[in-house]
Structures are given as structure tokens and as C-alpha cells.
Design an enzyme around this catalytic site. Structure first.
Site, PDB file in Angstrom:
ATOM      1  N   GLU A   1     -15.855  14.640  -9.256  1.00 12.31           N
ATOM      2  CA  GLU A   1     -14.942  14.400 -10.092  1.00 12.31           C
ATOM      3  C   GLU A   1     -15.443  14.211 -11.521  1.00 12.31           C
ATOM      4  OE1 GLU A   1     -11.584  12.030  -7.676  1.00 12.31           O
ATOM      5  OE2 GLU A   1     -12.709  10.991  -8.795  1.00 12.31           O
TER       6      GLU A   1
ATOM      7  N   ASN B   1       1.193   4.742 -11.014  1.00 10.87           N
ATOM      8  CA  ASN B   1       0.147   3.402 -10.893  1.00 10.87           C
ATOM      9  C   ASN B   1      -1.108   3.352 -11.768  1.00 10.87           C
ATOM     10  OD1 ASN B   1      -1.270   5.704  -9.890  1.00 10.87           O
ATOM     11  ND2 ASN B   1      -1.424   5.152  -7.679  1.00 10.87           N
TER      12      ASN B   1
ATOM     13  N   LYS C   1      -4.059   6.932 -16.512  1.00  5.75           N
ATOM     14  CA  LYS C   1      -3.053   8.117 -16.401  1.00  5.75           C
ATOM     15  C   LYS C   1      -2.056   8.064 -17.552  1.00  5.75           C
ATOM     16  CE  LYS C   1      -3.337   8.116 -11.287  1.00  5.75           C
ATOM     17  NZ  LYS C   1      -2.873   7.987  -9.924  1.00  5.75           N
TER      18      LYS C   1
ATOM     19  N   TYR D   1      -6.798  17.171  -7.659  1.00  6.97           N
ATOM     20  CA  TYR D   1      -5.935  16.642  -6.340  1.00  6.97           C
ATOM     21  C   TYR D   1      -5.901  17.617  -5.424  1.00  6.97           C
ATOM     22  CZ  TYR D   1      -4.604  12.521  -9.131  1.00  6.97           C
ATOM     23  OH  TYR D   1      -4.499  11.225  -9.949  1.00  6.97           O
TER      24      TYR D   1
ATOM     25  N   HIS E   1      -6.765   5.799 -12.253  1.00  7.40           N
ATOM     26  CA  HIS E   1      -7.476   6.658 -11.150  1.00  7.40           C
ATOM     27  C   HIS E   1      -8.932   6.006 -11.034  1.00  7.40           C
ATOM     28  CE1 HIS E   1      -9.113   9.852  -8.548  1.00  7.40           C
ATOM     29  NE2 HIS E   1      -9.980   9.560  -9.477  1.00  7.40           N
TER      30      HIS E   1
HETATM   31  P1  IDP Z   1      -5.662   6.895  -5.126  1.00 10.21           P
HETATM   32  O1  IDP Z   1      -5.184   7.274  -6.481  1.00 10.21           O
HETATM   33  O2  IDP Z   1      -5.527   5.362  -4.943  1.00 10.21           O
HETATM   34  O3  IDP Z   1      -6.793   7.360  -4.548  1.00 10.21           O
HETATM   35  P2  IDP Z   1      -4.663   9.137  -3.422  1.00 10.21           P
HETATM   36  O4  IDP Z   1      -3.955   8.730  -2.040  1.00 10.21           O
HETATM   37  O5  IDP Z   1      -5.803   9.710  -3.729  1.00 10.21           O
HETATM   38  O6  IDP Z   1      -4.672   7.278  -4.002  1.00 10.21           O
HETATM   39  O7  IDP Z   1      -3.455   9.577  -4.302  1.00 10.21           O
HETATM   40  C1  IDP Z   1      -3.540  10.220  -5.530  1.00 10.21           C
HETATM   41  C2  IDP Z   1      -2.423   9.800  -6.520  1.00 10.21           C
HETATM   42  O8  IDP Z   1      -1.159  10.298  -6.129  1.00 10.21           O
HETATM   43  C3  IDP Z   1      -2.001   8.173  -6.350  1.00 10.21           C
HETATM   44  O9  IDP Z   1      -2.807   7.384  -7.493  1.00 10.21           O
HETATM   45  C4  IDP Z   1      -0.413   8.461  -6.993  1.00 10.21           C
HETATM   46  O10 IDP Z   1      -0.372   8.515  -8.306  1.00 10.21           O
HETATM   47  C5  IDP Z   1      -0.027   9.598  -6.128  1.00 10.21           C
HETATM   48  N1  IDP Z   1       0.563   9.160  -4.760  1.00 10.21           N
HETATM   49  C6  IDP Z   1       0.032   8.853  -3.665  1.00 10.21           C
HETATM   50  N2  IDP Z   1       0.878   8.622  -2.868  1.00 10.21           N
HETATM   51  C7  IDP Z   1       2.112   8.830  -3.557  1.00 10.21           C
HETATM   52  C8  IDP Z   1       3.593   9.023  -2.904  1.00 10.21           C
HETATM   53  O11 IDP Z   1       3.674   8.509  -1.753  1.00 10.21           O
HETATM   54  N3  IDP Z   1       4.505   9.173  -3.797  1.00 10.21           N
HETATM   55  C9  IDP Z   1       4.280   9.454  -5.143  1.00 10.21           C
HETATM   56  N4  IDP Z   1       2.770   9.549  -5.556  1.00 10.21           N
HETATM   57  C10 IDP Z   1       1.993   9.468  -5.036  1.00 10.21           C
HETATM   58 MG    MG Z   2      -7.621   9.180  -4.635  1.00 10.03          MG
END
Ligand code: IDP
Ligand code: MG
Length: 195
Positions: free
Chosen positions: A171, A157, A54, A94, A160
């Protein structure tokens, strides 16, 4: 035939399998088996997943580290590109999170700079790469995972990884055209798997 001889034979005739032991000093009769046939012993060798570094990971020069982890684990890189993602692709990517309170910040973050999108291939790659990437929230991600080593807050984080085989297929076709994916023979394939 000893292990060393087998290694030499494999390096002399890469991508081929010999039926029966070769006789040294004589032309080797080779029977070429289609790749998919001899890969058939272990199902799922061609499983693929989408991994993306990212914008925060690209800015922090973590691209090489992420690639290194997947290479060293033994997976095969079949697609790679640096791109500035637009809102269109991200809203599809997303789609399931569109009603989440953080959705707009997430799109802003993901469009804030370039992303490095990759497709990695190998046995169980979807599940294994989720484990390598770590929990969504870095506070829960174990040390040794990408997120556990390089990030602090869930909103930044670093990487992805697709969460299921079906999601990965969707995807990959969203981020890559089929002619951007390369089907190539890995020289260590037979060492990584019992084929
Ligand atoms: P993942 O990336 O581990 O699959 P997902 O639940 O699919 O997690 O969420 C996608 C992305 O959305 C996460 O990687 C993160 O960047 C962002 N995200 C998820 N939860 C939060 C939150 O509570 N606050 C801010 N960003 C979030
Ligand atoms: Mg996800």
C-alpha cells in the site's frame, strides 16, 4: 552520569552516541555510529504502515485528531499528503474486495472527496495502529479507538490502516513514491525505545 546530564548531553549532541562517560569541560570525543547500527538492538524499529483519513474523516475535520493520536503514541511520521484519489489507485488498493457487494459503493465513497494518506513508522506500528483504529465495523470498535470514537456505520469508518506488514509495503508503494518518504532522526527516539 545522572539522568539529567545524559539528557543535556543528548540535546547538545543530537543523533550521536558517546562510547564511555564524557568528561565535562573537555572536548568530547564522539564516535558516530550509523543510525541503523544502534537501532539494531530492537528489530523492527523501521516498520511502516499506511494510514489514510478517508473522505468522511477529512470532511468532518478529523485529520488533526488522527495525526495527534499517532504522534502522541510515539510513532514517527515519514510521509503525508492530501489527494483526490482516483478509481485506478482505489481499485488496486481494494483489489481483494472487488467481489464484495459493497465494492462499488466503497469506491464511490473513497472518491467522494480528498483523502489524507500518511506513512507512520515505529516498532510494531502495523499491529498497534490496527488496535488504535479499531474494528472495521464501528459498532464493534471499542471506545478510545478512532472508529469507536468517531463513527457509527461500517460504510463511513473514517480511517484506513494496513492490516499486515506485507500489505503495508504494497500500500505504501501504491500511494507514495519513494522520494515522498522522509527518513529523519526523531529527537525522542532514545526515550521511546531502549537503545
Ligand atoms: P478494514 O478497513 O478494517 O481493513 P476491510 O475488510 O479491509 O476493513 O474493508 C475495507 C473497507 O471497506 C472498510 O474499512 C469499510 O470502509 C468498507 N467495508 C467493509 N465492510 C463493509 C460493509 O459490509 N459494508 C460497507 N462497507 C464496508
Ligand atoms: Mg483492510
Amino acid at each position: 552520569m545522572g539522568f539529567l546530564q545524559r539528557c543535556v548531553a543528548r540535546s547538545l549532541w543530537p543523533g550521536r552516541r558517546t562510547l564511555g562517560a564524557p568528561r565535562w569541560g573537555q572536548p568530547q570525543p564522539q564516535i558516530q555510529l550509523p543510525r541503523r547500527l544502534y537501532a539494531a538492538g530492537i528489530p523492527g524499529l523501521q516498520e511502516r504502515t499506511l494510514i489514510a483519513v478517508k473522505p468522511d474523516g477529512v470532511q468532518r475535520r478529523l485529520v488533526g485528531d488522527v495525526i495527534k493520536r499517532f504522534e502522541k503514541r510515539g510513532f514517527k511520521l515519514v510521509g503525508l499528503k492530501l489527494l483526490q484519489a482516483n478509481e485506478g489507485i482505489l481499485s488496486e488498493h481494494y483489489h481483494e474486495l472487488r467481489r464484495k457487494p459493497f465494492y462499488h459503493e466503497l469506491i464511490q465513497y473513497m472518491t467522494s472527496g480528498p483523502v489524507v494518506a500518511m506513512v507512520w513508522e515505529g516498532y510494531n506500528v502495523v499491529k498497534t495502529s490496527r488496535a488504535m483504529v479499531g474494528e472495521t465495523n464501528p459498532a464493534e470498535a471499542k471506545p478510545g479507538t478512532v472508529r469507536g470514537d468517531f463513527s457509527i456505520h461500517v460504510s463511513r469508518n473514517v480511517v484506513h490502516a494496513s492490516d499486515s506488514v506485507e500489505t503495508a509495503q504494497r500500500e505504501i508503494s501504491l500511494w507514495f513514491r519513494s522520494n515522498e518518504l522522509v527518513d529523519w532522526d526523531c529527537c525522542d527516539h532514545k526515550i521511546m525505545y531502549e537503545l
